[in-house]
Design a protein around this motif. Structure first.
Motif, PDB file in Angstrom:
ATOM      1  N   LEU A 288       0.821  -1.208   0.000  1.00 27.98           N
ATOM      2  CA  LEU A 288       0.000   0.000   0.000  1.00 27.98           C
ATOM      3  C   LEU A 288       0.854   1.257   0.000  1.00 27.98           C
ATOM      4  CD1 LEU A 288      -2.678  -1.006   2.662  1.00 27.98           C
ATOM      5  CD2 LEU A 288      -2.856  -1.185   0.170  1.00 27.98           C
ATOM      6  N   ASP A 289       0.297   2.329  -0.575  1.00 28.50           N
ATOM      7  CA  ASP A 289       1.012   3.606  -0.554  1.00 28.50           C
ATOM      8  C   ASP A 289       0.477   4.542   0.527  1.00 28.50           C
ATOM      9  OD1 ASP A 289      -1.427   4.268  -1.595  1.00 28.50           O
ATOM     10  OD2 ASP A 289      -0.693   4.964  -3.541  1.00 28.50           O
ATOM     11  N   ARG A 290      -0.416   4.017   1.375  1.00 26.82           N
ATOM     12  CA  ARG A 290      -0.899   4.788   2.519  1.00 26.82           C
ATOM     13  C   ARG A 290      -1.061   3.843   3.698  1.00 26.82           C
ATOM     14  NH1 ARG A 290      -6.033   4.432   4.121  1.00 26.82           N
ATOM     15  NH2 ARG A 290      -6.007   6.553   4.958  1.00 26.82           N
ATOM     16  N   GLY A 291      -1.098   4.409   4.882  1.00 28.22           N
ATOM     17  CA  GLY A 291      -1.186   3.595   6.080  1.00 28.22           C
ATOM     18  C   GLY A 291      -2.540   2.932   6.241  1.00 28.22           C
ATOM     19  N   LEU A 292      -2.541   1.656   6.575  1.00 27.03           N
ATOM     20  CA  LEU A 292      -3.753   0.916   6.921  1.00 27.03           C
ATOM     21  C   LEU A 292      -3.364  -0.148   7.929  1.00 27.03           C
ATOM     22  CD1 LEU A 292      -6.804   0.264   6.299  1.00 27.03           C
ATOM     23  CD2 LEU A 292      -5.934  -1.486   4.744  1.00 27.03           C
ATOM     24  N   THR A 293      -4.133  -0.260   8.999  1.00 26.61           N
ATOM     25  CA  THR A 293      -3.890  -1.276  10.015  1.00 26.61           C
ATOM     26  C   THR A 293      -4.911  -2.397   9.860  1.00 26.61           C
ATOM     27  OG1 THR A 293      -2.883   0.240  11.595  1.00 26.61           O
ATOM     28  CG2 THR A 293      -3.907  -1.731  12.502  1.00 26.61           C
ATOM     29  N   LEU A 294      -4.430  -3.644   9.914  1.00 26.70           N
ATOM     30  CA  LEU A 294      -5.293  -4.820   9.802  1.00 26.70           C
ATOM     31  C   LEU A 294      -5.549  -5.407  11.181  1.00 26.70           C
ATOM     32  CD1 LEU A 294      -6.663  -7.055   8.018  1.00 26.70           C
ATOM     33  CD2 LEU A 294      -4.445  -8.252   8.116  1.00 26.70           C
ATOM     34  N   VAL A 295      -6.821  -5.616  11.503  1.00 31.75           N
ATOM     35  CA  VAL A 295      -7.227  -6.336  12.707  1.00 31.75           C
ATOM     36  C   VAL A 295      -7.686  -7.725  12.274  1.00 31.75           C
ATOM     37  CG1 VAL A 295      -8.919  -6.459  14.576  1.00 31.75           C
ATOM     38  CG2 VAL A 295      -7.875  -4.266  13.972  1.00 31.75           C
ATOM     39  N   THR A 296      -7.055  -8.750  12.793  1.00 28.83           N
ATOM     40  CA  THR A 296      -7.454 -10.110  12.445  1.00 28.83           C
ATOM     41  C   THR A 296      -8.618 -10.549  13.322  1.00 28.83           C
ATOM     42  OG1 THR A 296      -5.738 -10.952  13.931  1.00 28.83           O
ATOM     43  CG2 THR A 296      -5.196 -10.804  11.576  1.00 28.83           C
ATOM     44  N   GLY A 297      -9.534 -11.300  12.718  1.00 33.57           N
ATOM     45  CA  GLY A 297     -10.696 -11.750  13.471  1.00 33.57           C
ATOM     46  C   GLY A 297     -11.450 -12.829  12.722  1.00 33.57           C
ATOM     47  N   ALA A 298     -12.639 -13.129  13.181  1.00 37.44           N
ATOM     48  CA  ALA A 298     -13.529 -14.100  12.535  1.00 37.44           C
ATOM     49  C   ALA A 298     -14.943 -13.826  13.017  1.00 37.44           C
ATOM     50  CB  ALA A 298     -13.125 -15.533  12.861  1.00 37.44           C
ATOM     51  N   GLU A 299     -15.920 -14.243  12.210  1.00 38.82           N
ATOM     52  CA  GLU A 299     -17.321 -14.170  12.611  1.00 38.82           C
ATOM     53  C   GLU A 299     -17.785 -15.595  12.875  1.00 38.82           C
ATOM     54  OE1 GLU A 299     -21.459 -11.924  11.332  1.00 38.82           O
ATOM     55  OE2 GLU A 299     -19.934 -12.278   9.810  1.00 38.82           O
ATOM     56  N   LEU A 300     -18.051 -15.890  14.135  1.00 35.39           N
ATOM     57  CA  LEU A 300     -18.352 -17.258  14.554  1.00 35.39           C
ATOM     58  C   LEU A 300     -19.853 -17.530  14.487  1.00 35.39           C
ATOM     59  CD1 LEU A 300     -16.032 -17.394  17.706  1.00 35.39           C
ATOM     60  CD2 LEU A 300     -15.486 -18.076  15.354  1.00 35.39           C
ATOM     61  N   SER A 301     -20.211 -18.670  13.918  1.00 34.77           N
ATOM     62  CA  SER A 301     -21.616 -19.071  13.800  1.00 34.77           C
ATOM     63  C   SER A 301     -22.078 -19.664  15.123  1.00 34.77           C
ATOM     64  CB  SER A 301     -21.774 -20.115  12.692  1.00 34.77           C
ATOM     65  OG  SER A 301     -21.331 -19.599  11.452  1.00 34.77           O
ATOM     66  N   CYS A 302     -23.138 -19.075  15.687  1.00 38.12           N
ATOM     67  CA  CYS A 302     -23.648 -19.506  16.991  1.00 38.12           C
ATOM     68  C   CYS A 302     -25.157 -19.701  16.921  1.00 38.12           C
ATOM     69  CB  CYS A 302     -23.321 -18.465  18.063  1.00 38.12           C
ATOM     70  SG  CYS A 302     -21.560 -18.123  18.308  1.00 38.12           S
ATOM     71  N   ARG A 303     -25.697 -20.362  17.947  1.00 32.43           N
ATOM     72  CA  ARG A 303     -27.150 -20.539  18.053  1.00 32.43           C
ATOM     73  C   ARG A 303     -27.513 -20.586  19.536  1.00 32.43           C
ATOM     74  NH1 ARG A 303     -31.298 -21.492  14.625  1.00 32.43           N
ATOM     75  NH2 ARG A 303     -29.765 -21.333  12.955  1.00 32.43           N
ATOM     76  N   LEU A 304     -28.582 -19.846  19.872  1.00 29.08           N
ATOM     77  CA  LEU A 304     -29.059 -19.782  21.242  1.00 29.08           C
ATOM     78  C   LEU A 304     -30.575 -19.963  21.250  1.00 29.08           C
ATOM     79  CD1 LEU A 304     -28.462 -19.202  24.257  1.00 29.08           C
ATOM     80  CD2 LEU A 304     -28.837 -16.770  23.747  1.00 29.08           C
ATOM     81  N   ASP A 305     -31.044 -21.016  21.924  1.00 28.13           N
ATOM     82  CA  ASP A 305     -32.479 -21.293  22.013  1.00 28.13           C
ATOM     83  C   ASP A 305     -33.139 -21.315  20.645  1.00 28.13           C
ATOM     84  OD1 ASP A 305     -32.267 -21.404  24.791  1.00 28.13           O
ATOM     85  OD2 ASP A 305     -32.668 -19.260  25.020  1.00 28.13           O
ATOM     86  N   GLY A 306     -32.454 -21.921  19.686  1.00 31.96           N
ATOM     87  CA  GLY A 306     -32.999 -22.066  18.345  1.00 31.96           C
ATOM     88  C   GLY A 306     -32.817 -20.865  17.442  1.00 31.96           C
TER      89      GLY A 306
END
Length: 291
Positions: free
Chosen positions: A54-72
């Protein structure tokens, strides 16, 4: 400082590769972007490598979206800056990913019973190397002219929770997800908790219980929340001592949302990074790590 903490790449159900996502985030004027693909960390290496170009600053945050289920009720838990190699959380992510293919095939079978000529080959082509999911099947329905847009497939008539072509998959209990992410040094934020257009949502009492169990925040500012809902969620976050984030939920061309459509306050982002011990934001060339 512009911070978008919820995006997807071709590692799951986005249309940008991880490298393209990083480049597009920089072009959109973001200072921080989180890569939060569904139940996978596969895009991390490519996204991190792209920062150096990149030619400009960018910060990457690593993560994930976890699949969950609560009471159906299905829900998604954003997990940030956890150790991707922590074995128990890695094992749960793998169980969810492994169940995606048989689930997709079950939904295809249901659609064919409804007279829709969708095939596994078509869905696999759309998914490519990504973790196959409902958005890929939805795109197949768009290709076939069954629905006009991907969003229109997420209804009781088709792929919405409990819909005619819906099939369940392995999903985490959200209380377990919070425990596992914390054990891996990460931070948890309940994604789009009041997105009623997607189907049934959990009550505020459940959010309070999750907060008591260690939930860090809720995603208040999101395209699926109208202004009144966003205001209500900010108030709920304040009442429960939760962080309130804002994000685009960007999926490339698969959805109408754009990078940076909603953003997170820098002070909230700073608190997320302070709480995390499993990983750290990755600054790009000339970038800055944020708060």
């Amino acid at each position: 400082m512009r911070i978008d903490l919820h995006t997807h790449s071709t590692a799951s159900d986005g249309t940008d590769t991880p490298a393209q996502l990083v480049r597009n985030a920089a072009a959109a004027g973001l200072d921080v972007v989180a890569l939060t693909d569904h139940d996978t960390t596969r895009g991390y290496a490519e996204a991190t490598a792209a920062l150096a170009e990149l030619d400009r600053g960018l910060t990457l945050v690593t993560g994930a979206e976890l699949s969950c289920r609560l009471d159906g009720v299905g829900l998604h838990m954003l997990a940030y800056l956890f150790d991707p190699d922590e074995p128990e959380l890695a094992r749960e992510r793998e169980l969810v990913r492994d169940d995606r293919v048989p689930r997709a095939k079950a939904m295809i079978d249901k659609l064919r019973e409804l007279g829709v000529p969708v095939t596994w080959e078509q869905v696999a082509r759309i998914a490519g190397d990504g973790s196959v999911g409902r958005p890929h099947i939805a795109e197949a329905l768009v290709e076939l002219g069954v629905v006009p847009t991907v969003s229109d497939a997420f209804t009781p008539d088709w792929l919405g929770d409990g819909g005619r072509a819906y099939a369940e998959k392995h999903e985490l209990d959200p209380f377990d997800a919070i425990r596992l992410v914390k054990a891996a040094g990460g931070v948890t934020v309940f994604a789009h908790p009041a997105a009623v257009k997607r189907g049934q949502v959990v009550p505020e009492s459940a959010i309070a219980a999750l907060a008591a169990a260690g939930l860090d925040g809720i995603e208040a500012d999101h395209m699926d929340h109208d202004p009144a809902t966003r205001t209500r969620l900010h108030g709920l976050a304040g009442d429960l001592g939760l962080l309130a984030t804002g994000s685009s939920d960007y999926h490339g061309s698969r959805k109408t949302c754009v990078l940076g459509e909603f953003t997170t306050d820098p002070e909230i982002y700073g608190e997320i990074t302070r709480r995390a011990t499993g990983a750290f934001p990755v600054p790009g060339a000339g970038g800055r790590a944020g708060a």
